[in-house]
Write a protein that holds these residues in place. Structure first.
Motif, short mmCIF file in Angstrom:
data_model
loop_
_atom_site.label_atom_id
_atom_site.label_comp_id
_atom_site.label_asym_id
_atom_site.label_seq_id
_atom_site.Cartn_x
_atom_site.Cartn_y
_atom_site.Cartn_z
N ASN A 187 2.77 3.33 10.96
CA ASN A 187 3.60 4.19 10.10
C ASN A 187 4.62 3.38 9.32
O ASN A 187 4.83 3.61 8.13
N ALA A 188 5.23 2.44 10.02
CA ALA A 188 6.25 1.61 9.37
C ALA A 188 5.64 0.81 8.23
O ALA A 188 6.26 0.67 7.16
N VAL A 189 4.45 0.30 8.44
CA VAL A 189 3.80 -0.53 7.41
C VAL A 189 3.46 0.31 6.18
O VAL A 189 3.70 -0.11 5.04
N THR A 190 2.92 1.52 6.38
CA THR A 190 2.57 2.35 5.21
C THR A 190 3.83 2.75 4.43
O THR A 190 3.85 2.71 3.20
N GLN A 191 4.88 3.11 5.18
CA GLN A 191 6.14 3.47 4.51
C GLN A 191 6.70 2.28 3.74
O GLN A 191 7.16 2.40 2.61
N ASN B 1 5.08 -0.24 2.57
CA ASN B 1 4.23 -0.52 1.40
C ASN B 1 4.66 0.34 0.21
O ASN B 1 4.80 -0.17 -0.91
N ASP B 2 4.86 1.63 0.46
CA ASP B 2 5.27 2.54 -0.63
C ASP B 2 6.62 2.10 -1.21
O ASP B 2 6.81 2.04 -2.41
N LEU B 3 7.52 1.78 -0.27
CA LEU B 3 8.87 1.38 -0.69
C LEU B 3 8.82 0.09 -1.49
O LEU B 3 9.49 -0.06 -2.52
N LEU B 4 7.99 -0.83 -1.04
CA LEU B 4 7.91 -2.13 -1.70
C LEU B 4 7.30 -2.01 -3.11
O LEU B 4 7.75 -2.68 -4.03
N GLN C 188 10.84 -1.84 -9.90
CA GLN C 188 12.23 -1.89 -10.36
C GLN C 188 12.67 -3.32 -10.64
O GLN C 188 13.40 -3.59 -11.58
N GLN C 189 12.22 -4.23 -9.77
CA GLN C 189 12.79 -5.57 -9.83
C GLN C 189 12.07 -6.52 -10.78
O GLN C 189 12.62 -7.57 -11.09
N GLU C 190 10.86 -6.14 -11.20
CA GLU C 190 10.15 -7.03 -12.11
C GLU C 190 10.96 -7.27 -13.39
O GLU C 190 11.07 -8.39 -13.87
#
Lengths: 355, 172
Positions: free
Chosen positions: A69-73, A75-78, A84-86
């Motif tokens: 769950n942490a990884v999927t969340q 991934n979305d956040l990243l 945003q950061q590009e």
């Protein structure tokens, strides 16, 4: 039976004494303990390699179960953060380049002038009471004890042990780690400095209205919408001075510039965030607010070159008297998920071995 | 010469070094990656505790000192520190046969858990004693509790291995 017992007691005494001698030698920095570790490593690495191959499916399954769950969340956040950061990165890269050119022009040291070696993190310390990682570059690549280690985000730690093809990195969170840092504080309400002798009153003053139009999105970077960072249509009143023909002297407004104070960053183990102590409570420095950036201070005796990003202030604990506040730090580098790091080939004077 | 060599190969201490090398391989890979509640299971502490519980204090201490010295070679703490700590763990676990005459698998597991918890607390204390301060925090009790729990679960699996490893001789 008693003969066997006496033999065992002798063995216990001998082994205990050997351990105590080894502790003494290691704490004195004797090279013999490193040789012993290196020799043991030659025999143990193949066993460890086989164990790694055998246990990898189990490790992966464990990660899958506990972190899915942490990884999927994440991934979305990243993905959102990357978008945003590009755009911001392009502007930041230009600023960094300008800054480096300016520093080079003035003969000041920059990180760009220090060679570095990239390395992969190949293991953590197999103990609950040390904060170290192992990397796959060693003395063969020019790595030496004391060199600072960073990742893409910021400072990670320093090299503490070097072998020909691997090294041990002590992380910032280790209680043994201490480093001189700067806190960059932006003054809250900076009042302009008026020099009555230097400043010449303008001959006439008028007020004009300037309209800043909203810039059109010009980025062609996929996934980046510059609308979030553009200025809105604003109407502001700007006093415009029309200078007289007499020569004028411009005094820079120091109050508006960021102010820096140095302190010592100390690690406190994995469960507690690092702190910065010995910050001067100077009046000019003002109140330190959460979010103020922390960078390495540099200097001839420092463990790291100047201006490597370390983190931001998360909490300020004021103390009575002149002892100054204690700052809790949010590190920018995620030390729990280190994969690749960069070793700056900068050996501090304090870590250099005298011949 | 050949008899001496066979004796050396079949000695419990040679087996101990070989078995401990394999266990340490698992310690530095699998158990290093799997950290329930952020705490790493300590199979080397478990081994020392099992040795003490099965064979008493003397064998427990010697086994702890030897595997501790091997473990020291992969740790970053001063060489010899883990050796003394695991030796002490084996000694504490070795007190178990003095108190329980006819032991069952579950009270051995409990004894292993208690000895493991004490051993895990001894690590930061020993570090503080040699001047590596900063690790004596409230967190060590959480770490000790988790390590004890894991070792209690793993003890029934490791006890037969330790019994075979430290059996006096496999020949004759």
């Amino acid at each position: 039976m008693s003969a066997i017992s006496a033999k065992r007691k002798r063995a216990i005494a001998l082994l205990s004494l050997t351990s105590i001698i080894f502790i003494t030698l290691d704490l004195q920095g004797s090279a013999s303990t490193s040789v012993l570790r290196g020799t043991f490593g030659v025999f143990f690495r193949p066993i460890e390699g086989v164990a790694r191959v055998i246990t990898r499916p189990v490790s992966n399954a464990w990660y899958g179960i506990t972190h899915y769950n942490a990884v999927t969340q994440e991934n979305d956040l990243l993905r959102e953060k990357i978008a945003q950061q590009e755009g911001a990165a392009v502007a930041a890269a230009a600023s960094v380049r300008l800054s480096q050119e300016l520093l080079a022009l003035n003969g000041l040291p920059t990180l760009a002038g220090i060679n570095s070696v990239s390395a992969q993190v190949i293991g953590d310390s197999p103990s609950n009471f040390s904060q170290n990682v192992e990397i796959n570059q060693g003395s063969d690549s020019g790595v030496k004890v004391g060199m600072p280690v960073m990742n893409a985000a910021g400072l990670v730690g320093k090299i503490t042990k070097v072998f020909p093809r691997r090294s041990i990195v002590m992380l910032i969170t280790d209680p043994e780690y201490a480093l001189s840092v700067k806190v960059i504080n932006n003054p809250e309400a900076a009042s302009p400095i008026i020099d009555p002798e230097a400043s010449v009153p303008p001959s006439s003053t008028s007020t004009t209205t300037t309209t800043i139009p909203q810039p059109q999105p010009t980025s062609n970077i996929p996934g980046f919408t510059p609308g979030t960072t553009t200025l809105p249509l604003t109407t502001i009143n700007v006093p415009v001075s029309i200078p007289s023909l007499t020569p004028t002297l411009t005094v820079p407004n120091n109050g508006a510039l960021p102010i820096r104070e140095t302190g010592i960053l100390e690690g406190r183990g994995p469960s507690r965030v690092p702190i910065v102590r010995f910050i001067d409570s100077a009046q000019r420095f003002g109140t330190i607010l959460p979010g103020a950036p922390i960078v390495t201070s540099g200097g001839s005796l420092s463990l790291a070159p100047p201006d490597i990003v370390v983190g931001t202030v998360s909490k300020v604990t004021d103390r009575l008297g002149t002892s100054g506040p204690i700052l809790e730090i949010n590190l920018v580098a995620d030390l729990a998920n280190l994969s690749f790091v960069r070793i700056l080939l900068y050996q501090p004077i304090t870590e250099q071995v005298k011949p | 010469m050949s008899i001496r060599f066979i004796r050396f190969i079949s000695s419990r201490w040679t087996r101990l070094v070989l078995v401990a090398s394999v266990l340490m391989g698992f310690q530095t890979t699998l158990l290093n990656d799997m950290r329930p509640f952020g705490v790493m299971a300590q199979v080397m502490v478990l081994f020392a505790a099992c040795a003490g519980v099965i064979y008493g204090a003397e064998i427990g201490v010697v086994a702890g000192l030897i595997i501790g010295l091997m473990y020291d070679c992969v740790l970053t703490t001063p060489l010899g520190l883990a050796s003394l700590v695991l030796g002490a763990t084996g000694f504490i676990a070795g007190a178990f046969p003095y108190f329980v005459r006819e032991s069952s698998w579950w009270n051995k597991a409990i004894a292993v858990a208690v000895a493991s918890a004490v051993g895990e607390i001894l690590f930061p204390v020993a570090q503080a004693l040699v001047g590596l301060g900063g690790w004596v925090q409230w967190r060590i009790f959480v770490v000790a509790a988790v390590v004890a729990l894991i070792n209690m679960v793993l003890a029934p699996l490791l006890l037969p291995i330790v019994r075979w490893t430290l059996k006096e001789t496999l020949i004759g």
